[in-house]
Write an enzyme that holds these catalytic residues in place. Structure first.
Site, short mmCIF file in Angstrom:
data_model
loop_
_atom_site.label_atom_id
_atom_site.label_comp_id
_atom_site.label_asym_id
_atom_site.label_seq_id
_atom_site.Cartn_x
_atom_site.Cartn_y
_atom_site.Cartn_z
CB CYS A 2 -0.88 0.03 1.23
SG CYS A 2 -1.84 -1.44 1.46
NE ARG A 27 4.75 1.51 -0.99
CZ ARG A 27 5.58 1.50 0.05
NH1 ARG A 27 6.74 2.09 -0.05
NH2 ARG A 27 5.25 0.90 1.16
CD1 TRP A 74 -0.44 -5.68 -3.52
CD2 TRP A 74 -0.43 -6.57 -1.47
NE1 TRP A 74 0.03 -6.96 -3.62
CE2 TRP A 74 0.04 -7.53 -2.39
CE3 TRP A 74 -0.52 -6.92 -0.11
CZ2 TRP A 74 0.44 -8.81 -2.01
CZ3 TRP A 74 -0.13 -8.19 0.27
CH2 TRP A 74 0.35 -9.12 -0.68
CG ASN A 100 0.53 1.99 3.77
OD1 ASN A 100 -0.55 2.07 3.21
ND2 ASN A 100 1.65 2.51 3.27
N GLY A 101 -0.40 -1.43 6.57
CA GLY A 101 -0.11 -2.37 7.66
C GLY A 101 -1.29 -3.27 7.92
CD GLU A 482 17.16 -13.05 -8.27
OE1 GLU A 482 16.61 -13.62 -7.34
OE2 GLU A 482 16.81 -11.93 -8.69
CE LYS A 486 13.95 -10.90 -10.47
NZ LYS A 486 14.42 -10.53 -9.26
CD GLU A 489 10.30 -11.47 -8.62
OE1 GLU A 489 10.18 -11.02 -7.48
OE2 GLU A 489 11.31 -11.23 -9.33
CG HIS A 505 18.69 -37.80 -6.59
ND1 HIS A 505 19.07 -39.11 -6.45
CD2 HIS A 505 19.84 -37.09 -6.67
CE1 HIS A 505 20.39 -39.18 -6.42
NE2 HIS A 505 20.88 -37.97 -6.57
CE LYS A 603 11.81 -2.53 -5.78
NZ LYS A 603 12.55 -3.60 -6.49
#
Ligand code: G6P
Length: 608
Positions: A2, A27, A74, A100-101, A482, A486, A489, A505, A603
């Site tokens: 948010c 964000r 968000w 926010n939170g 990574e 990427k 995402e 395996h 973000k």
């Protein structure tokens, strides 16, 4: 996550609020809204989805005010919707808040308010704060805040409008970032610097439980006991251009292209490039501390954790220190056994990741020393850690981290080299050679980026693939992790990473005709073994792309190669990740994805 922006001043604030929210779009959010004080009452506009929807709504139903707050939400409690979008008001419509939170005890608070006859409009935890403030309002928002804040469990950054005080704006925080600044025409609040940087460069960072009361020309700060505080501002020296796209189609592409400069800037700061010596005063461990190190724990989330994995290998191999890397969200709850002299390094681009903050506080509460690798000056992690090493990547706007990750890798190279040197595992001569090799990286990184057409071509050949397997050994395995992150995402293509030796395996059962496998092949020590693993999947029908420097003939004859410049094994990750970032970018581009703001992602993850 948010975003918050707020203003009180001489200008009509709608345009300021919308612009601020635009700057916070990166964000991640799924609805947005604004509230202003208009004719002694609160006027609200909200919309589900992108900011453009809110702008359209305001176009149709305009509003005007000199004191206002705005929010990008968000969703946590309650689906993304018009009703759940912030700002939220109390039942009398006397006040409006943005938050926010997460309020963890919202359910019991809501029940008790409902028993007192308060009817809720939304499903959010945030509305509980608005209704509490309305219920306990005593004619003074400051004293009302002092009454209500202790009832809230969880985390919050709050902006509050009180219709009875049209020339004041209130804000406070606990556990979520909030900044305040004085511009020429008025005062601002925001959850993040880019939202208000255009209006002021002198920023006040709010601490937990601080309350700020803003009016046109003044900002007053109070602590939780009601005492007035004197706060020092921090001057921000990067400018808005750093947060603009500069002609690139996306921030992610711009940030990938900035990496040679980021490596150079970081080297210039930490290394005297004339004498080729590390600037010792910038290093987190003194010679005595370096010699005494017995164990290091590295903690982070997502990409930062992946940087930590590389850091762990470097510290073990070069400096011979027992090192573990862990995801912060697991570490904080798994009751870890912490040695008294164990050192911690937390890694966080934003410096605001809730789980990383909690893990850091756990280590600190145990009396251990915490070093932070962080990209954001004044962030919670930067302020609370015992020592901060800044990654000099500049503001990173794309949700998927690229340049901050590379800067984190570089800091680990420097810490590991310096610690190895102090502990006697590297001679002065070897140290100089290593630094000279690092000094050649910006040019080599640039060469990788210049070869981007080939990467784009590979991406176009792979456009229909449903899943991609990334494999590697040693550092290449951590890079594969990574690279897979990427790709998923930004392109939403299913991707997995495996230690190449593990394929047989289990995972090899998934390989069939045409499966795309990307092999990271930079670690000379295990290249022969990796080539055998590549063969295992190739003969089962996999289409293989290998990222390698000077690939041996048997590799280049059998698989497609993305060639990168030669570098020592320990430094290869800084170069080898770049084609993978570009590959993810181009895959997402051809799928038409929202590259800088991928669905469901944020973000700065300020909730756990
Ligand atoms: C989010 C971001 C990732 C990032 C992670 C850790 O999940 O989407 O890109 O790696 O948080 O963030 P930090 O700011 O602590 O590095």
């Amino acid at each position: 996550m948010c975003g918050i922006v707020g203003y009180v001043g001489r200008e009509d604030c709608i345009a300021l609020l919308l612009k601020g929210l635009e700057r916070l779009e990166y964000r991640g959010y799924d609805s947005a809204g604004v509230a202003v004080i208009e004719d002694g009452g609160i006027s609200l506009r909200k919309a589900k989805g992108r900011l453009a929807n809110l702008q359209e709504e305001i176009g149709v139903n305009p509003l005007k005010g000199f004191t206002g707050i705005g929010h990008t939400r968000w969703a946590t409690h309650g689906e993304p919707s018009f009703i759940n979008a912030h700002p939220h008001v109390d039942i009398h419509g006397r006040l409006a808040i943005v938050h926010n939170g997460i309020i963890e005890n919202y359910f019991s608070l809501r029940k008790s308010l409902e028993q007192k006859g308060i009817r809720f409009a939304s499903q959010t935890d945030t509305e509980v704060i608005a209704q509490l403030l309305g219920f306990y309002y005593d004619g003074d928002m400051l004293t009302t805040l002092y009454r209500v804040l202790p009832m809230l469990e969880g985390s919050f950054a709050l902006g509050v409008l009180d219709a009875a005080c049209p020339d004041k704006l209130y804000c406070t925080r606990k556990g979520n970032p909030l900044i305040v600044g004085q511009g020429e025409t008025g005062s601002f609040i925001a959850s993040d610097i880019p939202a208000i940087l255009e209006y002021t460069r002198d920023i006040y960072f709010m601490d937990d439980y601080d309350i700020a009361v803003l009016s046109r020309d003044t900002i007053r700060f109070y602590d939780e006991m009601g005492n007035e505080l004197r706060k020092e501002s921090t001057h921000i020296d990067w400018d808005m251009e750093a947060a603009e796209k500069d002609g690139y189609a996306h921030f992610m592409l711009k940030e990938i292209h900035q990496q040679p400069k980021v490596i150079q800037d970081t080297l210039n700061h930490y290394v005297n490039m004339e004498t080729m010596e590390i600037r010792r005063e910038t290093m987190p461990f003194s010679p005595e501390q370096a010699k005494a190190l017995t164990k290091v724990t590295l903690l982070g989330c997502g990409t930062a954790y992946h940087a930590g994995l590389v850091g762990k290998s470097l510290l073990e191999n070069l400096a011979k220190i027992r090192t573990t890397a862990d995801v912060a969200s697991e570490y904080r709850y798994r009751e870890p056994l912490i040695d008294k002299d164990e050192a911690f390094i937390v890694i966080s681009q934003s410096g605001e990741t809730a789980d990383t903050i909690a893990a850091m506080r756990l280590a600190k509460a145990n009396g251990n020393r915490v070093v932070a690798l962080c990209n954001v000056i004044g962030s919670t992690i930067a302020r609370e850690a015992d020592t901060v090493m800044y990654t000099l990547a500049g503001p990173e706007i794309a949700v998927a981290s690229t340049k901050a990750y590379v800067a984190q890798l570089l800091l680990f190279e420097l810490i590991a080299l310096d610690t190895a040197h102090q502990r006697g595992y590297l001679s002065d001569e070897q140290m100089k050679e290593a630094l000279q090799a690092l000094a050649r990286l910006p040019e080599k990184a640039d060469a990788v980026i210049q070869a981007k057409e080939k990467i784009q071509y590979f991406a176009s050949q792979s456009s229909n693939c449903k899943s991609v397997f990334f494999i590697g050994r040693l550092l290449d395995y951590y890079l594969a992790m990574e690279a897979a992150l990427k790709l998923k995402e930004v392109s939403y293509i299913h991707s997995e990473s495996y230690a190449a030796g593990e394929l047989k395996h289990g995972t090899i059962a998934l390989i069939e005709e045409g499966t795309l496998v990307v092999a990271m092949a930079t670690q000379h020590k295990v290249l022969g073994k990796l080539i055998s693993n590549i063969e295992e999947v190739r003969v089962r029908g996999a289409k293989v792309i290998a990222v390698a420097a000077n690939p041996p003939q048997m590799l280049s004859e059998s698989v497609a190669i993305l060639e990168i410049p030669e570098a020592p094994d320990a430094m290869a990750p800084l170069l080898a990740i770049i084609p993978m970032q570009l590959f993810a970018y181009y895959m997402a581009l051809q799928k038409g994805c929202d590259i800088d703001k991928p669905r469901n992602l944020a973000k700065s993850v300020t909730v756990e």
